[in-house]
Design an enzyme around this catalytic site. Structure first.
Site, mmCIF file in Angstrom:
data_model
loop_
_atom_site.group_PDB
_atom_site.id
_atom_site.type_symbol
_atom_site.label_atom_id
_atom_site.label_comp_id
_atom_site.label_asym_id
_atom_site.label_seq_id
_atom_site.Cartn_x
_atom_site.Cartn_y
_atom_site.Cartn_z
ATOM 1 N N THR A 202 0.814 -1.211 0.000
ATOM 2 C CA THR A 202 0.000 0.000 0.000
ATOM 3 C C THR A 202 0.847 1.259 0.000
ATOM 4 O O THR A 202 1.826 1.340 0.747
ATOM 5 C CB THR A 202 -0.876 0.041 1.282
ATOM 6 O OG1 THR A 202 -1.623 -1.163 1.361
ATOM 7 C CG2 THR A 202 -1.824 1.214 1.292
ATOM 8 N N ASP A 233 -8.301 -2.090 4.053
ATOM 9 C CA ASP A 233 -8.345 -0.858 4.834
ATOM 10 C C ASP A 233 -8.156 0.400 3.979
ATOM 11 O O ASP A 233 -8.570 1.492 4.368
ATOM 12 C CB ASP A 233 -7.260 -0.891 5.928
ATOM 13 C CG ASP A 233 -5.869 -1.133 5.360
ATOM 14 O OD1 ASP A 233 -5.751 -1.835 4.324
ATOM 15 O OD2 ASP A 233 -4.886 -0.634 5.939
HETATM 16 N N1 GLY Z 1 -3.460 -2.697 3.252
HETATM 17 C C1 GLY Z 1 -3.957 -3.084 2.011
HETATM 18 C C2 GLY Z 1 -4.951 -4.122 2.032
HETATM 19 O O1 GLY Z 1 -5.119 -4.841 3.003
HETATM 20 O O2 GLY Z 1 -5.616 -4.288 1.033
#
Ligand code: GLY
Length: 343
Positions: A202, A233
């Site tokens: 991310t 998230d």
């Molecule tokens: N943090 C990215 C996801 O879980 O999709």
């Protein structure tokens, strides 16, 4: 009456004097107090993201514009973890999540968006042109097309393509996300793909502009080989991103489900509101995840990154290996996050 005027004058002076305090650079107990403007991003790829954001921040631009420019920079590159070159879901489809939030708590997000190159800009349009916060799937794509974005096919990076082919051999649903490089047959999923490329997931970035206003953004292709339709998230305000212009901002990287469970970035900002430094606030949020299920926590990664109104920043992760990039007038570098488990 005289007292009241004096008090008002005192408050005005206090507010005016804040930028002077902020402009002093000091490093004490690991807490940095850099000049504003400032932009911080998850991972080492944040260096280029920060450079794009800095072009706007350094010319007195708005933090929100810097965030969009930074996120677009990485969405423009073919890489494993963000944008149309990112890791596909288990059906081989690239679906993108993004969100953005400004200094007035305006926010917008998209989830499960297919074939659109710049989800961050679509998220901004959701924020600015609709009464809603989150659009998903076909609806998000339809909105993007109606707002001047064009459809283009996903083009998996070589890394993502190879990893997907490898994954298909067993098709195990097992989160493999940015934990420390596997040193053998231990419980940790690899931090690196077979070709040595990092398995980061991310891009989250936070900025404060010359006026002291905060904004943040997140963009990702999400967890590799997720179920089709799964949203992490990164599209969730309060989960992957939260901005409170009176207090600070936070973003996250790692297994989104764990972040969502604790409303992770909202929690970090609330800890900062209680007076904790960004690093301590991130640590308390990480501990919330670890304490809930310590055995499970050993097998996954979550990292939080935060900044407060003084331009102090910090991070904390479950596992060793989370890094973040910082750009100010005086600093342009990658920092290693502290962590709970070192494998
Ligand atoms: N943090 C990215 C996801 O879980 O999709």
């Amino acid at each position: 009456m005289a007292n009241r005027i004096d008090r008002r004058k005192f408050l005005q002076l206090s507010v005016l004097s804040t930028p002077l305090l902020v402009s002093k650079k000091s490093i004490a107990n690991g807490i940095h107090l850099p000049n504003i403007p400032i932009v911080i991003s998850t991972w080492d790829s944040g260096m280029e993201v920060n450079a794009a954001a800095w072009k706007i921040l350094s010319t007195n631009g708005r933090a929100l514009d810097a965030i969009e420019a930074g996120a677009r920079q990485i969405e423009n590159t073919i890489n494993c973890c963000v944008g149309l070159g990112g890791n596909p879901d288990r059906d081989g489809i690239v679906t993108l999540d993004a969100c953005i939030m400004d200094e007035q708590s305006n926010c917008g997000a998209v989830a499960g968006l297919e074939q659109i190159k710049h989800p961050i800009s679509v998220a901004r349009k959701v924020m600015e042109n609709t009464p809603h916060v989150l659009l998903v799937g076909n609806g998000a794509q339809q909105f993007a097309l109606e707002n001047g974005f064009s459809k283009e096919p996903a083009q998996l990076s070589e890394t993502a393509e190879n990893a997907y082919r490898e994954w298909l051999k067993k098709s195990e649903y097992k989160p493999q996300i940015n934990v420390e490089k596997n040193k053998g047959n231990g419980p940790f999923a690899p931090n690196f793909f077979p070709d040595g490329s990092p398995n980061h997931d991310t891009m989250g970035l936070l900025a404060m502009d010359q006026k002291g206003n905060l904004s943040g953004g997140v963009t990702t292709s999400g967890m590799a080989f997720k179920l089709h339709g799964r949203v992490g998230d990164s599209a969730g305000i309060g989960a992957g991103l939260f901005v409170d212009n009176e207090v600070g901002a936070a973003t996250s990287s790692g297994v989104g489900e764990e972040v969502i469970r604790i409303c992770g970035t909202h929690l970090v900002v609330e800890f900062m509101r209680q007076g904790l430094s960004p690093e301590k606030a991130c640590k308390k949020a990480v501990e919330r995840i670890v304490n809930r299920d310590p055995e499970k926590a050993k097998t996954l990664q979550v990292g939080f990154l935060a900044m407060n109104k003084k331009g102090e920043y910090g991070a904390y992760a479950i596992q060793k290996g989370f890094v973040f990039s910082v750009k100010t007038k005086e600093e342009n570098q990658i920092h290693e996050s502290k962590f709970i488990f070192s494998a």
